[in-house]
Design a protein around this motif. Structure first.
Motif, PDB file in Angstrom:
ATOM      1  N   LYS A   6      -0.024  53.508  49.315  1.00  0.00           N
ATOM      2  CA  LYS A   6       1.328  53.659  48.777  1.00  0.00           C
ATOM      3  C   LYS A   6       1.424  54.924  47.923  1.00  0.00           C
ATOM      4  O   LYS A   6       0.505  55.245  47.178  1.00  0.00           O
ATOM      5  N   GLY A  26       4.560  52.958  31.260  1.00  0.00           N
ATOM      6  CA  GLY A  26       3.135  52.701  31.427  1.00  0.00           C
ATOM      7  C   GLY A  26       2.287  53.287  30.335  1.00  0.00           C
ATOM      8  O   GLY A  26       1.071  53.328  30.418  1.00  0.00           O
ATOM      9  N   GLU A  32       8.811  48.566  46.005  1.00  0.00           N
ATOM     10  CA  GLU A  32       9.371  48.839  44.683  1.00  0.00           C
ATOM     11  C   GLU A  32       8.686  50.032  44.015  1.00  0.00           C
ATOM     12  O   GLU A  32       7.485  50.233  44.143  1.00  0.00           O
ATOM     13  N   GLU A  91       6.996  51.418  40.993  1.00  0.00           N
ATOM     14  CA  GLU A  91       6.272  50.765  39.901  1.00  0.00           C
ATOM     15  C   GLU A  91       6.307  51.670  38.680  1.00  0.00           C
ATOM     16  O   GLU A  91       5.750  52.779  38.710  1.00  0.00           O
ATOM     17  N   HIS A 102       4.257  57.331  45.393  1.00  0.00           N
ATOM     18  CA  HIS A 102       5.538  57.451  44.689  1.00  0.00           C
ATOM     19  C   HIS A 102       5.985  58.912  44.726  1.00  0.00           C
ATOM     20  O   HIS A 102       5.158  59.823  44.680  1.00  0.00           O
ATOM     21  N   SER A 115      -1.159  47.865  47.028  1.00  0.00           N
ATOM     22  CA  SER A 115       0.246  47.465  47.002  1.00  0.00           C
ATOM     23  C   SER A 115       0.991  48.031  48.203  1.00  0.00           C
ATOM     24  O   SER A 115       0.925  49.227  48.469  1.00  0.00           O
ATOM     25  N   ARG A 132      17.169  51.518  42.156  1.00  0.00           N
ATOM     26  CA  ARG A 132      15.768  51.798  41.814  1.00  0.00           C
ATOM     27  C   ARG A 132      15.742  52.612  40.528  1.00  0.00           C
ATOM     28  O   ARG A 132      16.671  53.365  40.263  1.00  0.00           O
ATOM     29  N   GLN A 179      -2.125  54.481  45.970  1.00  0.00           N
ATOM     30  CA  GLN A 179      -2.535  53.121  45.639  1.00  0.00           C
ATOM     31  C   GLN A 179      -2.957  52.414  46.909  1.00  0.00           C
ATOM     32  O   GLN A 179      -2.334  52.589  47.951  1.00  0.00           O
ATOM     33  N   TRP A 200       4.841  51.914  35.784  1.00  0.00           N
ATOM     34  CA  TRP A 200       3.601  52.458  35.182  1.00  0.00           C
ATOM     35  C   TRP A 200       3.058  53.591  36.043  1.00  0.00           C
ATOM     36  O   TRP A 200       2.558  54.592  35.525  1.00  0.00           O
ATOM     37  N   THR A 209       9.310  55.221  47.051  1.00  0.00           N
ATOM     38  CA  THR A 209       7.915  55.059  47.469  1.00  0.00           C
ATOM     39  C   THR A 209       7.824  55.135  48.987  1.00  0.00           C
ATOM     40  O   THR A 209       8.835  55.031  49.686  1.00  0.00           O
TER      41      THR A 209
END
Lengths: 414, 369, 78
Positions: free
Chosen positions: B208, A411, B268, B270, B210, B264, A396, B261, B272, B298
């Motif tokens: 979700k 991002g 994974e 993400e 992170h 989703s 990851r 979020q 961004w 996550t």
């Protein structure tokens, strides 16, 4: 930053890929986490003695204005489609590419044994790399143990820099080593190499039992063909073969087979526009890496004729790779060197006894902190795969420890 | 089919473990089944925090915090329990007013809290941005390492933990993925976001999140640092949002959150969202930028429509008890959730008024009443 | 020849020398103290194991992949 071809890893495969792709006029970036190109085998440094062929390759690379070298740079994350986030000592950037060639090489399999955390103990290839980078070993007594031809190469580098190599313990049997040697005449260049590296202290069916010392290595306990022997020394270099660096390929969705990145005849991975070459597709030495890298470079710029022309050469070196992998398969004794109090996770100092009760990597990690440290299970994950058959988790981002500053670019509009 | 225990609990996360612990303490034989899937107890921050979005949330978190402080004295070191307090950070005058209002509410409940001006905040946490206006300190809040706390709660002679995945609930029995049926007088569903698979009528939504953790940098941060935007703006939006949340782990690592979020459920990381979350944290603590991050991951929070858990018997499925829907507060409110559920099970007066947490508020009245 | 400060002591090294090598050229070779208090030294030599994390000019970096530069401040970790 945007390039046509981004090559990750500037060892033999990556250098060959860049040189093969360059005549097309494509803009190429060649990236490596080491301070100079050459990879592990052609690592430069104040105590390195590189073959003339390497200087020639480096000269040709430098002469190509379309090839940008990005050394001391590491891939940290996928920033978006066909975009990788890269960090160097000073800054971070997102590199956008059309085609990606993974030449991420291999690392050593480092298996735990009592005392392996003592200063003075290193990997076998690890010692070679450290010496090339200027580590002083003159006058030191050195024992080398583990498996594979790298042991002899490491011994040669250490001796050339003044170390006294007392013993080389190869875990494979004499029959296996002899079988491998008997095949070498098929690759005469390799036979000459092996003869040049031969050492009188080389013993088969032999392995390390423990590194001894309080705060620093003082001696090594070895099993030499069944006989236990203690050898006083200042340094022990132990490597148990190689592991392909597949993490980046895996994170980008490339199919992994037999612990390597799976590729087709064009060195193309299962992901569109991602190629792979060299040790990360299965280890077999620099000759295999060079030809695979060249095929990948040609294929990536669409010169399929030039790529196809190299297929017979590749086939020859893939035969050598098979002989290598077969001959030095790990035997049971080296999988059982660790005792209950041997640390398996060097980052978090987690001992074997704290792991055994758990049924797999994830529960063991959650309960014990094994693999939660900075190396993110690169060392202990590979070790527990060999010791317990545990499957290490999928990589990851961040793929390596990274400055948070670097991750802030994710991002972020350009 | 065998009756292997008095009670079967589905889910060995912090909620299931706390329920099992309380039931075993009362002498019941408890079988805990866990599928070993990635779940919120392992993914979360382990922040023990009093939240006061509404009186029921405040009551449940305040009660639970006291229970954690009691347990904290007995928990082994690997549970990493610390009562380090939370600092609610005010970025501007408006948020400082929110801090003051929050201070009044918490003080009325008798909580240990204190308003810090800009200078006092700098003195308490020198790494924070000097542009901050101040903070509210809540002294009774803490942190722990939830996977090991759950394991500790399950260590009891009356509790059997079995790794098995439940694929069906039928009255007072469950079917495992190997086809076997197990039965008990009481079933407790405590498997977080996965409860929807066994009970599709549950109004649970996955949110979700992170998280990222740094290498070890001991001594840089003392309290858990949470921006007040967490309660004012950022996290109340329906779209993806982030809020600064920086927690010093006993290892010297800094655990950085938080994101939310709704669209989703993929495991994974993400990129961004990771970038957005970290930019927010660095706004509050600029020095973070120079530290090395070593891992990101996550998790999914199982949220109910009103943000409160569902604690009680399923109104249409007698024998099936629910302990789900804790969103981000499962670790904090596990002790209170267990006490509320068990009190109802035994027909006792609960330590808190149970009404606000009853499943009936979403699932309707009992069919068998 | 670059001259660096290793744990406060000046050290001259050859061009191209890694910080990992400098740790032994100017000290006992160790890079950090482990979680349980053991001294550790560079181990894998190729940027994987993280044993050689030291502070160079205030940043935590891998000694085995960092070249010594003139004026660089290197601190092994207590």
């Amino acid at each position: 930053m945007k390039v046509d071809i981004l090559i990750i890893g500037a060892g033999p495969a990556g250098m060959a890929a860049a040189l093969a792709a360059a005549p097309s006029g494509a803009r190429i970036a060649l990236l490596d986490d080491n301070p100079a190109v050459g990879g592990q085998i052609w690592r430069d440094g104040p105590q390195a003695h590189l073959p003339p062929q390497v200087h020639e390759q480096r000269r040709r690379l430098a002469a190509q204005s379309t090839i940008q070298l990005l050394t001391a740079s590491r891939v940290i994350a996928q920033a978006g489609p066909k975009q990788l986030l890269v960090e160097d000592a000073a800054c971070a950037r997102v590199i956008e590419y059309d085609k990606l060639i993974l030449c991420t090489g291999a690392r050593e399999l480092l298996l735990p044994f009592p005392g392996w955390t003592l200063p003075g103990v290193t990997g076998a290839g690890g010692l070679q790399a450290l010496i090339k980078g200027g580590l002083p070993v003159a006058g030191e007594r050195l024992v080398i143990a583990g498996s594979g031809p790298l042991l002899l190469a490491s011994a040669a580098t250490a001796q050339a820099n003044g170390a006294r190599v007392l013993q080389i313990a190869e875990q494979a049997s004499w029959a296996a080593v002899a079988g491998f040697a008997a095949q070498l005449p098929r690759w005469p260049h390799k036979l000459l190499q092996a003869l040049g590296l031969w050492h009188p202290g080389y013993r088969a069916s032999s392995h390390v039992i423990a590194a001894l010392g309080d705060s620093h290595l003082q001696a090594v306990r070895l099993s030499i063909n069944g006989q236990v022997k203690e050898v006083p020394c200042e340094r022990l270099a132990c490597g148990f073969g190689l592991i392909a660096n597949t993490q980046l390929g895996q994170a980008l969705g490339c199919r992994i087979e037999h612990n390597s990145i799976a590729v087709d005849n064009w060195q193309a991975s299962s992901q569109v526009d991602i190629y792979a070459a060299g040790e990360c597709t299965g280890f077999g030495g620099s000759e295999k890496a060079l030809v695979e890298g060249a095929i990948a470079g040609h294929a990536a710029v669409g010169d399929l004729a030039a790529a196809r022309h190299l297929w017979p050469q590749r086939q020859r070196w893939q035969g050598f790779a098979r002989a290598l992998q077969h001959s030095f398969a790990l035997g049971e004794p080296v999988k059982q060197l660790a005792t209950p109090d041997t640390l398996i996770c060097r980052c978090e100092d987690i001992a074997l006894a704290d792991l055994r009760e758990h049924g797999g990597w994830t529960p063991a990690k959650l309960a014990s902190r094994c693999g939660m440290g900075a190396c993110q299970g690169r060392i202990c994950g590979a070790a527990t795969q060999v010791l317990f058959g545990w499957q290490p988790p999928a990589p990851r981002p961040p793929f390596s420890p990274a400055r948070i500053d670097t991750l802030l670019q994710l991002g972020q509009p350009e | 089919m065998s009756q292997s225990a008095d009670i079967i609990i589905i889910g060995a996360g912090i909620i299931g473990a706390a329920c099992a612990h309380e039931l075993a303490r009362r002498g019941l034989r408890v079988l805990v089944l866990d599928a070993g899937r990635r779940a919120a107890t392992a993914a979360g921050m382990g922040h023990l925090i009093v939240l006061d979005d509404n009186p029921a949330e405040l009551a449940l978190s305040q009660y639970s915090l006291q229970r954690w402080r009691d347990w904290g004295r007995d928990m082994p070191a690997d549970c990493a329990y610390r009562q380090n307090g939370t600092l609610w950070l005010a970025a501007n005058a408006e948020e400082m007013a929110v801090a003051e209002a929050k201070y009044q509410v918490l003080r009325e409940q008798g909580l240990d809290c204190q308003l810090l001006g800009a200078a006092a905040l700098q003195a308490a946490e020198p790494e924070l941005s000097q542009t901050l206006h101040g903070a509210l300190k809540v002294g009774g809040d803490g942190i722990l390492y939830a996977p090991n706390a759950a394991r500790w709660l399950l260590q009891h002679a009356q509790i059997e933990l079995r790794m098995a995945r439940v694929v069906e609930i039928d009255h007072r029995r469950v079917r495992l993925d190997d086809g076997a049926w197990l039965s008990a007088e009481v079933l407790i569903l405590a498997n977080g976001v996965y409860a929807r698979e066994l009970c599709p009528e549950l109004p649970l939504q996955a949110k979700k999140g992170h998280l990222l953790i740094t290498d070890r940098y001991p001594g840089r941060v003392n309290h858990t640092l949470v921006e007040l935007g967490y309660v004012t703006s950022a996290h109340n939006a329906s779209g993806p949002s982030v809020a600064a949340n920086i927690q010093p782990r006993p290892t010297g690592q800094l655990l950085i959150g938080a994101s939310r979020q709704f669209d989703s459920e993929a495991p994974e990381v993400e990129p961004w969202m990771l970038g957005k979350m970290l930019r927010r944290a660095v706004d509050y603590m600029p020095g973070l930028a120079g530290l090395n991050a070593i891992r990101a991951w996550t998790g999914l929070r199982a949220a109910s429509p009103d943000g409160l858990p569902l604690l009680g018997e399923h109104p249409q499925r007698p024998g099936l008890w629910l302990a789900v829907g804790h969103e981000g507060l499962g670790v904090t409110t596990a002790p209170g959730s267990a006490d509320l559920l068990v009190a109802q099970l035994f027909g006792e007066t609960a330590p808190l008024a149970p009404d606000a947490y009853l499943p009936q508020r979403f699932l309707g009245v009992a069919a068998h009443a | 020849m670059p001259e660096l400060l290793l744990d406060g002591q000046p050290l001259k090294v050859d061009e191209g020398t890694t910080v990992a090598a400098a740790l032994l050229l100017g000290g006992d070779g160790s890079s950090r103290t482990s979680v349980s208090g053991q001294r550790r030294a560079p181990f894998c030599g190729m940027g994987v194991c993280q044993e050689c994390r030291v502070s160079t000019d205030g940043q935590r970096r891998l000694a085995c992949q960092t070249l010594c530069r003139d004026g660089m401040r290197v601190e092994s970790r207590p």
